[in-house]
Structures are given as C-alpha cells and as structure tokens.
Design a protein around this motif. Structure first.
Motif, PDB file in Angstrom:
ATOM      1  N   ARG A 126       0.836  -1.294  -0.023  1.00 19.09           N
ATOM      2  CA  ARG A 126       0.084  -0.037   0.146  1.00 19.09           C
ATOM      3  C   ARG A 126       0.914   1.115  -0.073  1.00 19.09           C
ATOM      4  NH1 ARG A 126      -5.503  -1.734   0.697  1.00 19.09           N
ATOM      5  NH2 ARG A 126      -5.967   0.645   1.086  1.00 19.09           N
ATOM      6  N   THR A 127       2.155   1.214   0.476  1.00 17.49           N
ATOM      7  CA  THR A 127       2.838   2.392   0.768  1.00 17.49           C
ATOM      8  C   THR A 127       3.550   2.796  -0.584  1.00 17.49           C
ATOM      9  OG1 THR A 127       3.095   2.151   3.002  1.00 17.49           O
ATOM     10  CG2 THR A 127       4.713   3.665   1.897  1.00 17.49           C
ATOM     11  N   VAL A 128       4.118   1.589  -1.036  1.00 17.28           N
ATOM     12  CA  VAL A 128       4.935   1.884  -2.515  1.00 17.28           C
ATOM     13  C   VAL A 128       3.958   1.732  -3.477  1.00 17.28           C
ATOM     14  CG1 VAL A 128       6.443   0.824  -3.826  1.00 17.28           C
ATOM     15  CG2 VAL A 128       6.984   0.587  -1.568  1.00 17.28           C
ATOM     16  N   GLY A 129       3.106   0.968  -3.427  1.00 17.04           N
ATOM     17  CA  GLY A 129       1.869   0.621  -4.779  1.00 17.04           C
ATOM     18  C   GLY A 129       1.349   1.985  -4.854  1.00 17.04           C
ATOM     19  N   GLY A 130       0.833   2.716  -3.806  1.00 21.89           N
ATOM     20  CA  GLY A 130       0.038   3.863  -3.843  1.00 21.89           C
ATOM     21  C   GLY A 130       0.615   4.999  -4.374  1.00 21.89           C
ATOM     22  N   LEU A 131       2.126   5.227  -4.502  1.00 18.96           N
ATOM     23  CA  LEU A 131       2.672   6.070  -5.228  1.00 18.96           C
ATOM     24  C   LEU A 131       3.087   5.526  -6.566  1.00 18.96           C
ATOM     25  CD1 LEU A 131       4.409   8.626  -5.582  1.00 18.96           C
ATOM     26  CD2 LEU A 131       6.443   7.620  -4.761  1.00 18.96           C
ATOM     27  N   TRP A 132       3.388   4.217  -6.864  1.00 16.22           N
ATOM     28  CA  TRP A 132       3.573   3.713  -7.991  1.00 16.22           C
ATOM     29  C   TRP A 132       2.472   4.169  -8.825  1.00 16.22           C
ATOM     30  CZ3 TRP A 132       7.090  -1.394  -7.853  1.00 16.22           C
ATOM     31  CH2 TRP A 132       7.696  -1.545  -9.048  1.00 16.22           C
ATOM     32  N   ALA A 133       1.069   3.867  -8.475  1.00 14.21           N
ATOM     33  CA  ALA A 133      -0.013   3.916  -9.201  1.00 14.21           C
ATOM     34  C   ALA A 133      -0.251   5.223  -9.945  1.00 14.21           C
ATOM     35  CB  ALA A 133      -1.146   3.291  -8.633  1.00 14.21           C
ATOM     36  N   GLN A 134       0.592   6.241  -9.285  1.00 12.96           N
ATOM     37  CA  GLN A 134       0.285   7.552  -9.795  1.00 12.96           C
ATOM     38  C   GLN A 134       1.406   8.255 -10.505  1.00 12.96           C
ATOM     39  OE1 GLN A 134      -1.024   8.982  -5.655  1.00 12.96           O
ATOM     40  NE2 GLN A 134      -1.982  10.228  -6.955  1.00 12.96           N
ATOM     41  N   LEU A 135       2.512   7.250 -10.827  1.00  7.03           N
ATOM     42  CA  LEU A 135       3.688   7.654 -11.572  1.00  7.03           C
ATOM     43  C   LEU A 135       3.227   7.455 -13.020  1.00  7.03           C
ATOM     44  CD1 LEU A 135       6.681   6.053  -9.826  1.00  7.03           C
ATOM     45  CD2 LEU A 135       5.709   8.487  -9.404  1.00  7.03           C
ATOM     46  N   ASP A 136       3.651   8.395 -13.694  1.00  6.86           N
ATOM     47  CA  ASP A 136       3.381   8.639 -15.191  1.00  6.86           C
ATOM     48  C   ASP A 136       4.218   7.443 -16.101  1.00  6.86           C
ATOM     49  OD1 ASP A 136       2.761   9.205 -17.699  1.00  6.86           O
ATOM     50  OD2 ASP A 136       2.732  11.480 -17.913  1.00  6.86           O
ATOM     51  N   PRO A 137       3.452   6.365 -16.663  1.00  3.39           N
ATOM     52  CA  PRO A 137       4.149   5.526 -17.344  1.00  3.39           C
ATOM     53  C   PRO A 137       5.039   5.962 -18.552  1.00  3.39           C
ATOM     54  CG  PRO A 137       1.710   4.874 -17.435  1.00  3.39           C
ATOM     55  CD  PRO A 137       2.175   6.049 -16.550  1.00  3.39           C
ATOM     56  N   ARG A 138       4.488   7.122 -18.944  1.00  6.10           N
ATOM     57  CA  ARG A 138       5.055   7.404 -20.347  1.00  6.10           C
ATOM     58  C   ARG A 138       6.349   8.003 -20.038  1.00  6.10           C
ATOM     59  NH1 ARG A 138       0.299  11.637 -21.864  1.00  6.10           N
ATOM     60  NH2 ARG A 138       0.592  11.906 -19.668  1.00  6.10           N
ATOM     61  N   GLN A 139       6.802   8.594 -18.954  1.00  6.38           N
ATOM     62  CA  GLN A 139       8.342   8.838 -18.528  1.00  6.38           C
ATOM     63  C   GLN A 139       9.115   7.622 -18.956  1.00  6.38           C
ATOM     64  OE1 GLN A 139       8.721  11.038 -15.051  1.00  6.38           O
ATOM     65  NE2 GLN A 139       6.874  12.131 -15.119  1.00  6.38           N
ATOM     66  N   GLU A 140       8.604   6.487 -18.447  1.00 10.62           N
ATOM     67  CA  GLU A 140       9.413   5.165 -18.761  1.00 10.62           C
ATOM     68  C   GLU A 140       9.649   4.889 -20.090  1.00 10.62           C
ATOM     69  OE1 GLU A 140       9.386   0.560 -17.199  1.00 10.62           O
ATOM     70  OE2 GLU A 140       9.023   2.241 -15.539  1.00 10.62           O
ATOM     71  N   GLU A 141       8.422   5.043 -20.851  1.00 11.57           N
ATOM     72  CA  GLU A 141       8.020   4.604 -22.118  1.00 11.57           C
ATOM     73  C   GLU A 141       9.039   5.660 -23.014  1.00 11.57           C
ATOM     74  OE1 GLU A 141       3.890   5.012 -22.803  1.00 11.57           O
ATOM     75  OE2 GLU A 141       3.564   3.189 -21.534  1.00 11.57           O
TER      76      GLU A 141
END
Length: 541
Positions: free
Chosen positions: A142-157
């Motif tokens: 919940r702590t890591v996943g909560g932030l991970w879910a809000q990171l823009d995946p297009r930056q990694e793409e």
C-alpha cells in the motif's frame, strides 16, 4: 508544527520519560551506572544482536516478496483487485498474539507442514521471519503501490523510445521516483520487526527474544524496572539513530514528480511474462496471507457441534459474559463496537496530527525539521509496554486525569497511527511541483485555498490510504491498549488476548471467533474505503 509537537510532547515524551525515570532513580538519586551493568551482561547482548539481525532479515525478505505485489496492484487491472487489496491488509491489524498462534498452527507440531511433509519450523527463526512478512506485506504493497500507481508510465516509455532497455528504463526513471516510498516502507517494516513482541513470544519460545520481549519479561515477570528502563533507552537510541540516517539519505533523493490519475496507469496483463507475474503474486498471497487467515476461520468453527463437527457455538458464546468464565464484565461481543468507536476517533486524531505534520515537513527544511520528521516515527520504535505504563502513572491527576476517560485509548492508538499518515502522505506531498502553489498564490489564492485547489486533488488518494492505515492500526493495537482499556470496555485485541490466556477449549474457540470477526470488520472497512477513493473520470491531474 505547533500542534503535532504539543501532541507528541504531552502524550508520548512525557509518559515515556516518567516511566524511564522511575526505573533509573532510587531514593531521589539517579543510578546511571546501572546502564553499564545491564549492557555488560552476555544475555542482554545476545538479545540486542538477535533483535537487530532478525529485523534486518525480516525487512529484506518482506521487500523481496512484497515489491512484486506492489507493482501488480499498482499497474495491473484484474477481477477482484479491490477485494484482494483489502484482504492483504487484514493481517496488519491482527493482534500479534493471534498472528503467532495462526503460524504455530501452520508450522508447529501437528500443523499443516508437519502433516503434509513432516516439517516443523516453530523451533527455527524461519517461523518468525515468515510471520513478519505476513504481518508487514500490506505496508509495502500500500505504501509503495500507492505512489507507483500515480507515476506517469509515459516517462519510462520515453526512455525506452530513446534506446533504453526495459530494465534500464525502470532503473533510471521509475526506481529513483519510488525510492522515498520504498525507504519509508522499509523503515516502517524494520521498526515493527525491531520491536516485535507477540510473534516472537509465541514462535520464538525461550530460544529467541527481542528487546520488546525482554522489556516485558523484566517488567511483568522479574519486576526489574531498572533493567527494563535501560533496555527502553537502548531501544530509543537505536530507533533514533535509524530515523536520523533515514531522514538524511531519503531527503536528498526526493524530487517533484509528474503524478497522474491511477485509472490511466493500470491495465490488463499483457504477454506471458505479465500473466506469469500476476500468477506468482496471487500464489504468494494465497500461501502466505490467506492460509493463516483460513486457519483462524476453521478453528473458530471447529467442533462447534460436537467432536469433529463445525458450528457457531463459539460465536454464540460471545454474547454472554458468563461463558467466558469471569474473564469479562460484559459480553465479549461488545468489544466489536468498542473497537470501532475507538478506531474512528483515533483515525480522526491521527489524520489531523499527521496531516499537519506532513504539510509542515513539505514546506520547511533544515535540521530542526529533519529532527521533527524522525521524532514522528519514534512511537513505532519505543516499547508499547513502556508507553502503556507511562500513561497510567502520568495521566492520573488534574488537569490531565484521563484514567477513567474513553479518550485515553484513542490517544494511545493515534500515537501509532500518526507515523503511517505522515509516511504515506509525505512522498506524495513532496512530489507536488511547488510552482503550482506559487501560480495559485500569484493569482490571488490564499494559502488555504491553494492547498484545497492544488494539493488536495493530488493527495486525496494518499489521504484515504493514510486513513485506512490509521484505522487498521487502531483496530489491531494491543501493546499499550492492554494496560489502559477499562474492563467494561475491552477492545477486540485485548479481548482475544484475555481469552487466549485462559485454559479451556471454549475460551480458545471464542478467541478464534473474535479474531475472525476482527478480520471481517477490517476487510469490510478497507474495501469500503477503497470504493470511496476519488473519481477516476477527471483525467490527468
């Protein structure tokens, strides 16, 4: 910062200082030489060593097992996701004595592993480590996943379009953004395992003891308050040093991030690799999380209508105070309502105190603020036994005579809930681009309106996650509550512990029934909270 500082000074620093002072004073004089005497004992050094290395091992094992789960819950969309997210959080609110009992039924004599393969782990440290992973899995998810879910995946793409491989793009783009959340989760797991009590007490037996177990033994069994005071100071110093290092290292890595609506980051698994990862995480959840919970449910129903049968006899006995053999002044079932009322009050207190603290830490910098950040985490690393006794001897006379007041229990529970609120909200608040607040101020918005219009839409999800953690922790808090809960108003964990401490199949069955009720209440509350999260139709923030 004024309100959080006053709260912690009055309800944490004052009680802890008072109880430690009583242990190190005799005839009005300080006995500081007692510190060297205690730390020179070989048995105490063994306890210190085991406490440290098992906490490190438990933290590493939890991160290894739970980080894939955090990714799956953040990035994948699959049927039953909300229900499963609530289920994996349930172990975190269970009293540690119940967690230890459940794992003993799995890995001890006559347990599942013993029956299937003739393997017993209750005489090894592996039972303790696995129980710690079971207990703390939700912290990472919940702590890591909560932030991970809000990171823009297009930056990694974008990094992959520029030639970076999948792993290189994740390591250079996503991992640095997740580092503060991972460090926060690791810190919380370490503090909980460093101060582990019920799990080690049941699964470790006489061979293993943490500082918390030894403090309890010296206080309640040996009646040596001076040794207990020295161990409390050692625990306090160790936790303080860890928090100082954490504040210094993580603060240097925090940067503004582009946060988006989680609805646009989750997708159905694609390809064999992602389906295999989902299957592996679900298998882990079944074996590590659901199996111990299933044991509790089975034992709450076993032999309810006769030998070898199942029924609701233990649940029906909860409606009568006489069925517990004088253990309670009221029917044990009343503990459900008591726990819900206390947990709601504690959650409100934790959100106010933790929210103010997180906002202050976001807008200010300097050594004083970093020290305040570390101070907020100390309740997770200081003996709950010490806090409970401290409440009894300090809040017992006007103007703070709270011994007979119902608010005393929520105050103790909120002490443990505030760190979760701060650690959950802080990474998201610090990820908000400060230029958004500056633009709102230039347009004439007051600080309050700027927070409502800029920060709140971005942190609503983190606020709900923080509320869920605070509520869950309050439901399952046991260490301090056991000393201050009134006999006519027991909480669920206190009621379970009292029933487990009395002999007889009926008492044990009622304890398992109350534990099952606690699981169901927590799962329902967390599932409701998950459904109340912000509207996903608004697009990007």
């Amino acid at each position: 910062m004024a309100v959080p500082v006053a709260f912690f000074a009055l309800f944490f620093a004052y009680p802890v200082t008072a109880i430690v002072g009583r242990g190190l004073q005799a005839d009005g004089a300080w006995r500081l030489g007692r510190i060297g005497e205690v730390l020179g004992r070989s048995d105490i050094l063994d306890v210190l060593w085991f406490t440290a290395w098992q906490a490190l091992a438990s933290t590493g094992l939890t991160l290894l097992i739970a980080l894939p789960g955090a990714y799956v819950f953040a990035r994948f969309d699959f049927p039953g996701k909300r229900l499963l997210r609530a289920v994996v959080t349930v172990p975190f609110v269970l009293p540690t004595v119940v967690v230890g009992t459940a794992f003993l039924a799995l890995v001890g004599r006559g347990g599942l592993l013993d029956e299937l393969w003739g393997v017993r782990l209750d005489t090894t440290v592996w039972a303790i480590l696995l129980a710690h992973v079971f207990f703390n899995y939700a912290v990472v998810v919940r702590t890591v996943g909560g932030l991970w879910a809000q990171l823009d995946p297009r930056q990694e793409e974008a990094a992959r379009v520029l030639g970076a491989g999948r792993f290189a793009a994740w390591r250079r783009v996503t991992l640095p953004a997740l580092t503060p959340a991972v460090a926060a989760a690791a810190l919380m797991v370490f503090l909980f395992t460093f101060t582990s009590f019920g799990v080690v007490q049941i699964l470790g037996g006489p061979a293993f003891a943490t500082l918390e177990v030894e403090i309890y033994r010296q206080t309640a069994q040996v009646l040596d308050l001076s040794t207990a005071a020295v161990l409390t100071l050692v625990q306090f110093a160790a936790v303080g040093a860890i928090l100082a290092v954490h504040a210094w290292t993580v603060r240097r890595r925090e940067t503004a991030l582009r946060l988006v609506d989680p609805a646009h980051t989750a997708h159905r698994p694609r390809g064999a690799g992602q389906w295999a990862l989902l299957a592996a995480v679900l298998t882990t959840v079944v074996l590590l999380i659901l199996a111990p919970l299933a044991v509790l449910v089975e034992r709450s129903l076993a032999e309810g209508d006769g030998p070898g049968g199942y029924g609701f006899t233990f649940y029906e006995a909860l409606r009568s105070a006489e069925a517990s053999g004088g253990t309670f002044l009221v029917p044990p079932l009343e503990a459900v309502g008591n726990s819900l009322q206390y947990a709601l009050a504690a959650t409100a207190i934790a959100l106010v105190i933790g929210g103010l603290a997180a906002a202050a830490l976001t807008r200010r910098a300097g050594r004083l603020v970093r020290g305040f950040d570390a101070l907020l985490m100390l309740p997770l690393g200081v003996s709950a036994v010490t806090v409970g006794f401290g409440f009894l001897i300090t809040l017992n006379e006007p103007p703070l005579d709270l011994r007979t007041s119902w608010i005393l229990v929520p105050l103790a529970q909120a002490l443990v809930g505030v760190p979760f609120v701060v650690r959950t909200m802080l990474p998201v608040l610090r990820a908000v681009d400060v230029r958004l607040r500056e633009a709102a101020a230039v347009l004439g918005a007051s600080p309050l309106r700027a927070w409502r219009e800029v920060d709140l839409p971005l942190v609503r999800r983190a606020l709900l996650v923080a509320a869920g953690f605070a509520f869950a922790v309050s439901l399952g808090e046991f260490g301090a509550t056991v000393f201050i809960a009134r006999p006519d108003n027991p909480t669920l964990p206190v009621a379970v512990a009292r029933l487990l401490g009395r002999p007889g199949e009926l008492n044990y069955g009622q304890a398992m029934a109350l534990s099952t009720i606690l699981m169901l209440v927590c799962a329902a509350a967390l599932l409701l909270l998950d459904r109340l999260r912000p509207d996903r139709s608004a697009g990007e923030f």
